[in-house]
Design a protein around this motif. Structure first.
Motif, PDB file in Angstrom:
ATOM      1  N   VAL A   2       0.829  -1.199   0.000  1.00 26.57           N
ATOM      2  CA  VAL A   2       0.000   0.000   0.000  1.00 26.57           C
ATOM      3  C   VAL A   2       0.867   1.254   0.000  1.00 26.57           C
ATOM      4  O   VAL A   2       0.418   2.331  -0.390  1.00 26.57           O
ATOM      5  CB  VAL A   2      -0.948  -0.003   1.224  1.00 26.57           C
ATOM      6  N   ASN A   3       2.124   1.110   0.399  1.00 23.64           N
ATOM      7  CA  ASN A   3       3.056   2.238   0.441  1.00 23.64           C
ATOM      8  C   ASN A   3       3.947   2.275  -0.795  1.00 23.64           C
ATOM      9  O   ASN A   3       4.885   3.065  -0.866  1.00 23.64           O
ATOM     10  CB  ASN A   3       3.934   2.146   1.696  1.00 23.64           C
ATOM     11  N   ALA A   4       3.663   1.421  -1.769  1.00 23.43           N
ATOM     12  CA  ALA A   4       4.490   1.335  -2.966  1.00 23.43           C
ATOM     13  C   ALA A   4       3.920   2.210  -4.078  1.00 23.43           C
ATOM     14  O   ALA A   4       2.856   2.803  -3.950  1.00 23.43           O
ATOM     15  CB  ALA A   4       4.585  -0.123  -3.423  1.00 23.43           C
ATOM     16  N   THR A  19      -0.432   3.997  -4.826  1.00 30.07           N
ATOM     17  CA  THR A  19      -1.356   2.870  -5.005  1.00 30.07           C
ATOM     18  C   THR A  19      -2.462   2.842  -3.960  1.00 30.07           C
ATOM     19  O   THR A  19      -3.282   1.920  -3.957  1.00 30.07           O
ATOM     20  CB  THR A  19      -0.588   1.540  -4.953  1.00 30.07           C
ATOM     21  N   GLY A  20      -2.503   3.837  -3.054  1.00 25.84           N
ATOM     22  CA  GLY A  20      -3.545   3.849  -2.042  1.00 25.84           C
ATOM     23  C   GLY A  20      -3.874   5.252  -1.578  1.00 25.84           C
ATOM     24  O   GLY A  20      -3.016   6.148  -1.558  1.00 25.84           O
ATOM     25  N   ILE A  21      -5.139   5.467  -1.210  1.00 22.86           N
ATOM     26  CA  ILE A  21      -5.579   6.728  -0.634  1.00 22.86           C
ATOM     27  C   ILE A  21      -6.694   6.432   0.364  1.00 22.86           C
ATOM     28  O   ILE A  21      -7.610   5.657   0.079  1.00 22.86           O
ATOM     29  CB  ILE A  21      -6.055   7.721  -1.723  1.00 22.86           C
ATOM     30  N   LEU A  22      -6.593   7.039   1.550  1.00 20.79           N
ATOM     31  CA  LEU A  22      -7.592   6.825   2.603  1.00 20.79           C
ATOM     32  C   LEU A  22      -8.534   8.021   2.655  1.00 20.79           C
ATOM     33  O   LEU A  22      -8.086   9.167   2.717  1.00 20.79           O
ATOM     34  CB  LEU A  22      -6.906   6.658   3.957  1.00 20.79           C
ATOM     35  N   LEU A  66     -10.955   3.119   1.544  1.00 18.43           N
ATOM     36  CA  LEU A  66      -9.606   2.941   1.007  1.00 18.43           C
ATOM     37  C   LEU A  66      -9.719   2.609  -0.472  1.00 18.43           C
ATOM     38  O   LEU A  66     -10.204   1.534  -0.843  1.00 18.43           O
ATOM     39  CB  LEU A  66      -8.856   1.824   1.730  1.00 18.43           C
ATOM     40  N   SER A  67      -9.291   3.542  -1.313  1.00 20.22           N
ATOM     41  CA  SER A  67      -9.184   3.254  -2.747  1.00 20.22           C
ATOM     42  C   SER A  67      -7.771   2.779  -3.022  1.00 20.22           C
ATOM     43  O   SER A  67      -6.799   3.356  -2.518  1.00 20.22           O
ATOM     44  CB  SER A  67      -9.499   4.504  -3.577  1.00 20.22           C
ATOM     45  N   TYR A  68      -7.656   1.723  -3.833  1.00 26.35           N
ATOM     46  CA  TYR A  68      -6.335   1.142  -4.078  1.00 26.35           C
ATOM     47  C   TYR A  68      -6.229   0.650  -5.515  1.00 26.35           C
ATOM     48  O   TYR A  68      -7.231   0.438  -6.199  1.00 26.35           O
ATOM     49  CB  TYR A  68      -6.067  -0.018  -3.106  1.00 26.35           C
TER      50      TYR A  68
END
Length: 419
Positions: A266-268, A357-360, A386-388
Motif C-alpha cells: 500500500v506504500n508502494a 497505489t492507495g488513498i484513505l 480505502l481506494s487502491y
C-alpha cells in the motif's frame, strides 16, 4: 542599466507556466521585494518580486501568455536611473506616486483568493487592512473584514430603481441584472477559461481512472476513544505545544504510518512495469483551496509526533490558502489521506493520486445506534474508504490494511506502543 526580471527556474515536473496577473504595469514605481507578477503552473502559483527599488520598464510577457523557466518577463530601471530621468519633472513625480498608492496599492498587494472575495462582495480594497508580508492583503484579512463589517447596508430605493432593467434588458451592459431571472425571463451564463491548476487536476483525475485498476473498500470506525482522549487532553496539549490544537488528522496519519509498515504494497508505487517499494512514509494530505485541490506532503511522517503532524498540517493548509506552497511541498508522497468529512461528506470513493497505489478517505462523524455487548448504544461513527490500485494490491491486503487503521484508531494506545 536595466535589470532583467526573469521567471523562476521550473523543476522537471513542471513543463511551463502561465502569467496569471501583473500587479504592476510599465512605468510604475516599485520597491524592493514588492510583488510584481504571479505565475500559475499546474501545481502552484509562483510569485515574482522586485529585486530592488525602481520603475518597471518594458513588460515582455503579458497576462495569459505561456512561459518557460528563466524566461524574461520584464525589465526594471533602478531607482537611481529613474530619479535621473525624472529630474526635469520632479514636481509631477510625487503626485503620480501618490496617485498610484491611493488607487491601486491595495489591489496590487492582494492575492488571487483575496481578490476574488473582494470582487464577489464588491468591497473597497483600500479599507481592508493587510496582515501579510509587506502589508499584503490575504484571504483571511478579507474574511475578517466581512465579519467585522455591518451585517446589512441596504441600498436606497432610488438606487434600486436606477438599476432596474427596462424591457427585460440589464440596466448596464457590463454587469448582470439586479432582479431575479424569473422577473425578466433571461437566462444568464458566464464562460471563463479553466485555470492551469484546474486543468491539471482534471487531467490527473482522468489519468487515474484510465490507467489504474482502482477499487474501493469500506469500513467504519468508532471515534469515541479518540474523542474522549481529545476532550481530556486538548487544553493541556495546546498549552504544551505552543497553541497547536489536537485534531483527528494526527491520529489518522500516525495510524496510516503504522499500517503502511505492515503492508508495504500500500506504500508502494508503480513505475512502468516496475514496483517501487518505499522504506519511508511520506503522507500527502489533501487540502482544498480556491484554485482547486492540492496535496502537500508530510515528509517522514513516521518520525513526527502527533503535535508535529497537527502543526505541519495547519501550516500547509494556511500556505495553500494563500498560494504560498512551493513545488517541493507537493512533490513525492507515498500515500494520501483526504478528509471529506470537514465538508459534511458521509461516504465517498476517493480517487488515487498516481503513481501512489492507495488513498484513505475520512468522512463525517455521525452518531448511529450500534450493538455493543448485546446492547444498542449510540456511538460516534465514521465511515472509512480505502481506494487502491488492484494491479498491485489484492483485496485481502486492502481490507487488512483498513482494519489495521480501524483498530489503531479505536484503541489509540496502540499507536504509541506500535501494537
Amino acid at each position: 542599466m536595466a535589470i532583467e526580471i526573469k521567471a523562476p527556474a521550473f523543476p522537471e515536473s513542471v513543463a511551463d507556466g502561465e502569467i496569471a496577473v501583473w500587479h504592476k504595469q510599465e512605468g510604475e514605481a516599485v520597491t524592493r521585494d514588492e510583488l510584481l507578477v504571479e505565475i500559475e503552473t499546474d501545481k502552484v502559483v509562483m510569485e515574482v518580486t522586485a529585486p530592488e527599488d525602481g520603475v518597471i520598464g518594458k513588460i515582455h510577457a503579458r497576462e495569459g501568455e505561456t512561459i518557460q523557466g528563466q524566461q524574461l518577463l520584464a525589465t526594471l530601471e533602478p531607482a537611481t536611473a529613474g530619479a535621473a530621468a525624472g529630474g526635469a519633472s520632479g514636481a509631477e513625480a510625487p503626485a503620480d506616486t501618490a496617485a498610484n498608492t491611493d488607487t491601486g496599492g491595495a489591489e496590487a498587494t492582494m492575492g488571487p483568493a483575496a481578490r476574488q472575495l473582494v470582487e464577489e462582495h464588491k468591497l473597497d480594497a483600500a479599507t481592508i487592512k493587510g496582515t501579510g508580508k509587506g502589508g499584503r492583503v490575504t484571504k483571511e484579512d478579507v474574511l475578517t473584514h466581512l465579519r467585522e463589517a455591518p451585517k446589512a447596508t441596504p441600498a436606497p430605493a432610488a438606487d434600486k430603481a436606477a438599476n432596474k432593467p427596462v424591457s427585460g434588458k440589464p440596466a448596464t451592459a457590463d454587469r448582470l441584472p439586479q432582479v431575479p431571472a424569473e422577473a425578466t425571463g433571461e437566462r444568464i451564463e458566464k464562460r471563463v477559461p479553466m485555470t492551469r491548476m484546474r486543468a491539471r487536476i482534471a487531467e490527473r483525475l482522468l489519468e487515474a481512472t484510465r490507467e489504474t485498476a482502482m477499487l474501493t473498500t469500506f469500513n467504519e470506525v468508532n471515534m469515541a476513544p479518540v474523542m474522549a482522549l481529545r476532550e481530556k487532553y486538548k487544553e493541556k496539549f495546546e498549552k504544551t505545544h505552543n497553541g497547536t490544537r489536537l485534531g483527528f488528522m494526527g491520529f489518522f496519519v500516525k495510524a496510516c504510518c503504522e499500517a503502511l509498515k505492515r503492508f508495504p504494497e500500500v506504500n508502494a508505487s508503480v513505475d512502468g512495469s516496475d514496483v517501487v517499494y518505499h522504506g519511508y512514509q511520506d503522507i500527502g494530505v489533501a487540502v482544498s483551496t480556491p484554485g482547486g485541490l492540492v496535496v502537500p506532503v508530510l515528509r517522514d511522517a513516521d518520525f513526527m509526533t502527533l503535535a508535529d503532524v497537527e502543526a505541519a498540517v495547519r501550516d500547509l493548509g494556511l500556505r495553500a490558502r494563500d498560494n504560498k506552497l512551493t513545488i517541493d511541498d507537493m512533490t513525492g508522497g507515498t500515500f494520501t489521506v483526504t478528509n471529506g468529512g470537514v465538508f459534511g461528506s458521509l461516504l465517498s470513493t476517493p480517487i488515487l493520486n498516481p503513481p501512489q497505489t492507495g488513498i484513505l478517505g475520512m468522512h463525517k462523524i455521525q452518531e448511529r445506534p450500534m450493538a455493543v455487548n448485546g446492547q444498542v448504544v449510540i456511538q460516534p461513527m465514521m465511515y472509512l474508504a480505502l481506494s487502491y490500485d488492484h494491479r498491485l494490491i489484492d483485496g485481502k491486503t486492502a481490507v487488512q490494511f483498513l482494519v489495521a487503521v480501524k483498530d489503531l484508531i479505536e484503541d489509540p494506545a496502540r499507536i504509541l506502543l506500535q501494537l
